[in-house]
Design a protein around this motif. Structure first.
Motif, PDB file in Angstrom:
ATOM      1  N   ASN A 150     -13.564  -9.167 -27.675  1.00 52.06           N
ATOM      2  CA  ASN A 150     -14.197 -10.404 -27.372  1.00 52.06           C
ATOM      3  C   ASN A 150     -14.105 -10.611 -25.727  1.00 52.06           C
ATOM      4  OD1 ASN A 150     -14.100 -11.354 -30.262  1.00 52.06           O
ATOM      5  ND2 ASN A 150     -11.873 -11.211 -29.999  1.00 52.06           N
ATOM      6  N   PRO A 151     -15.361 -10.136 -25.186  1.00 52.03           N
ATOM      7  CA  PRO A 151     -15.225 -10.241 -23.799  1.00 52.03           C
ATOM      8  C   PRO A 151     -15.512 -11.826 -23.401  1.00 52.03           C
ATOM      9  CG  PRO A 151     -17.452  -9.595 -24.498  1.00 52.03           C
ATOM     10  CD  PRO A 151     -16.574  -9.338 -25.797  1.00 52.03           C
ATOM     11  N   ASP A 152     -15.040 -11.998 -21.936  1.00 50.51           N
ATOM     12  CA  ASP A 152     -15.077 -13.339 -21.578  1.00 50.51           C
ATOM     13  C   ASP A 152     -15.907 -13.122 -20.145  1.00 50.51           C
ATOM     14  OD1 ASP A 152     -12.923 -13.212 -19.132  1.00 50.51           O
ATOM     15  OD2 ASP A 152     -11.925 -12.634 -20.797  1.00 50.51           O
ATOM     16  N   THR A 153     -16.447 -14.270 -19.549  1.00 52.66           N
ATOM     17  CA  THR A 153     -17.475 -13.974 -18.459  1.00 52.66           C
ATOM     18  C   THR A 153     -16.376 -13.477 -17.255  1.00 52.66           C
ATOM     19  OG1 THR A 153     -18.331 -16.028 -19.098  1.00 52.66           O
ATOM     20  CG2 THR A 153     -18.740 -15.590 -16.682  1.00 52.66           C
ATOM     21  N   THR A 154     -15.267 -13.820 -17.147  1.00 49.24           N
ATOM     22  CA  THR A 154     -14.534 -13.286 -16.056  1.00 49.24           C
ATOM     23  C   THR A 154     -14.312 -12.110 -16.039  1.00 49.24           C
ATOM     24  OG1 THR A 154     -13.243 -15.707 -15.772  1.00 49.24           O
ATOM     25  CG2 THR A 154     -12.035 -13.436 -14.688  1.00 49.24           C
ATOM     26  N   LEU A 155     -13.780 -11.303 -17.255  1.00 48.93           N
ATOM     27  CA  LEU A 155     -13.665  -9.943 -17.366  1.00 48.93           C
ATOM     28  C   LEU A 155     -14.812  -9.084 -17.222  1.00 48.93           C
ATOM     29  CD1 LEU A 155     -11.410  -7.927 -18.290  1.00 48.93           C
ATOM     30  CD2 LEU A 155     -12.269  -8.315 -20.671  1.00 48.93           C
ATOM     31  N   VAL A 156     -16.070  -9.546 -17.848  1.00 47.97           N
ATOM     32  CA  VAL A 156     -17.427  -8.951 -17.480  1.00 47.97           C
ATOM     33  C   VAL A 156     -17.829  -8.930 -16.127  1.00 47.97           C
ATOM     34  CG1 VAL A 156     -19.617  -9.246 -17.804  1.00 47.97           C
ATOM     35  CG2 VAL A 156     -18.031  -9.515 -19.913  1.00 47.97           C
ATOM     36  N   ALA A 157     -17.700  -9.878 -15.316  1.00 46.20           N
ATOM     37  CA  ALA A 157     -18.006  -9.898 -13.934  1.00 46.20           C
ATOM     38  C   ALA A 157     -17.164  -9.075 -13.147  1.00 46.20           C
ATOM     39  CB  ALA A 157     -18.005 -11.317 -13.464  1.00 46.20           C
ATOM     40  N   SER A 158     -15.636  -9.214 -13.399  1.00 45.75           N
ATOM     41  CA  SER A 158     -14.835  -8.322 -12.807  1.00 45.75           C
ATOM     42  C   SER A 158     -15.175  -6.768 -12.996  1.00 45.75           C
ATOM     43  CB  SER A 158     -13.304  -8.704 -13.136  1.00 45.75           C
ATOM     44  OG  SER A 158     -13.256 -10.066 -12.657  1.00 45.75           O
ATOM     45  N   ASN A 170      -8.883  -9.435 -26.263  1.00 48.14           N
ATOM     46  CA  ASN A 170      -9.255 -10.435 -25.342  1.00 48.14           C
ATOM     47  C   ASN A 170      -8.817 -10.240 -24.157  1.00 48.14           C
ATOM     48  OD1 ASN A 170     -10.660 -12.319 -27.590  1.00 48.14           O
ATOM     49  ND2 ASN A 170      -8.612 -12.181 -28.420  1.00 48.14           N
ATOM     50  N   GLY A 171      -9.287 -10.740 -22.922  1.00 48.81           N
ATOM     51  CA  GLY A 171      -8.611 -11.065 -21.827  1.00 48.81           C
ATOM     52  C   GLY A 171      -7.908 -12.415 -21.826  1.00 48.81           C
ATOM     53  N   LYS A 172      -7.020 -12.682 -20.882  1.00 50.56           N
ATOM     54  CA  LYS A 172      -6.357 -14.022 -20.870  1.00 50.56           C
ATOM     55  C   LYS A 172      -6.009 -14.169 -19.307  1.00 50.56           C
ATOM     56  CE  LYS A 172      -1.551 -12.285 -21.987  1.00 50.56           C
ATOM     57  NZ  LYS A 172      -0.487 -12.701 -22.910  1.00 50.56           N
ATOM     58  N   GLY A 173      -5.750 -15.661 -19.084  1.00 50.67           N
ATOM     59  CA  GLY A 173      -5.566 -15.679 -17.693  1.00 50.67           C
ATOM     60  C   GLY A 173      -6.779 -16.278 -16.898  1.00 50.67           C
ATOM     61  N   SER A 174      -6.489 -17.060 -15.933  1.00 56.53           N
ATOM     62  CA  SER A 174      -7.660 -17.721 -15.082  1.00 56.53           C
ATOM     63  C   SER A 174      -8.482 -16.594 -14.426  1.00 56.53           C
ATOM     64  CB  SER A 174      -7.010 -18.609 -14.154  1.00 56.53           C
ATOM     65  OG  SER A 174      -6.372 -17.771 -13.178  1.00 56.53           O
TER      66      SER A 174
END
Length: 136
Positions: free
Chosen positions: A87-95, A58-62
């Motif tokens: 488990n991708p999150d929106t921020t990591l995907v967009a970045s 997973n990613g973590k952080g704001s």
């Protein structure tokens, strides 16, 4: 040679050495000048992620922290070649999309059972394939 299916998030094709993190990952906690993980409690502390294919849960952080961390690494050429995440999150995907970094998720379970640090793989995020080239 062995092939595994995965799901494309951000396209691209890269070949490189695998670096596996069992801990969640924050790109802001990587020195942008060296690509070395500086988070003291992290399993990859002191290791360089530059030019590796990073595998992590997973990613973590704001959102600001993750995006800025990835941007700083890209600007210094210290970013990973590609990323495989459980488990991708929106921020990591967009970045990843903005930084044009190959990113996939949903890798087959056999991938995680087969691959280890230092193995060479080709990540074809565009077509949703990971090819294990063998041990380093």
């Amino acid at each position: 040679m062995q092939e595994f299916k995965c799901h494309k998030i951000s396209e691209g094709i890269v070949t490189g050495e695998v670096l596996i993190s069992k801990d969640d990952f924050c790109f802001y906690l990587v020195d942008p000048k060296t690509g070395v993980v500086i988070e003291k409690q992290h399993c990859l502390y002191g290791q360089c992620i530059a030019n590796k294919i990073l595998v992590f849960p997973n990613g973590k952080g704001s959102s600001v922290v993750q995006a800025d961390g990835m941007y700083q690494l890209k600007m210094t050429g210290m970013e990973p070649k590609g990323m495989i995440i459980k488990n991708p999150d929106t921020t990591l995907v967009a970045s990843a999309i903005i930084m044009e970094a190959p990113l996939v998720d949903k890798a087959e379970a056999a991938f995680y059972e087969t691959i280890k640090d230092g193995d060479i793989i080709t990540l074809n995020a565009t077509e949703g394939r990971i090819t294990w080239e063998g041990e380093r």
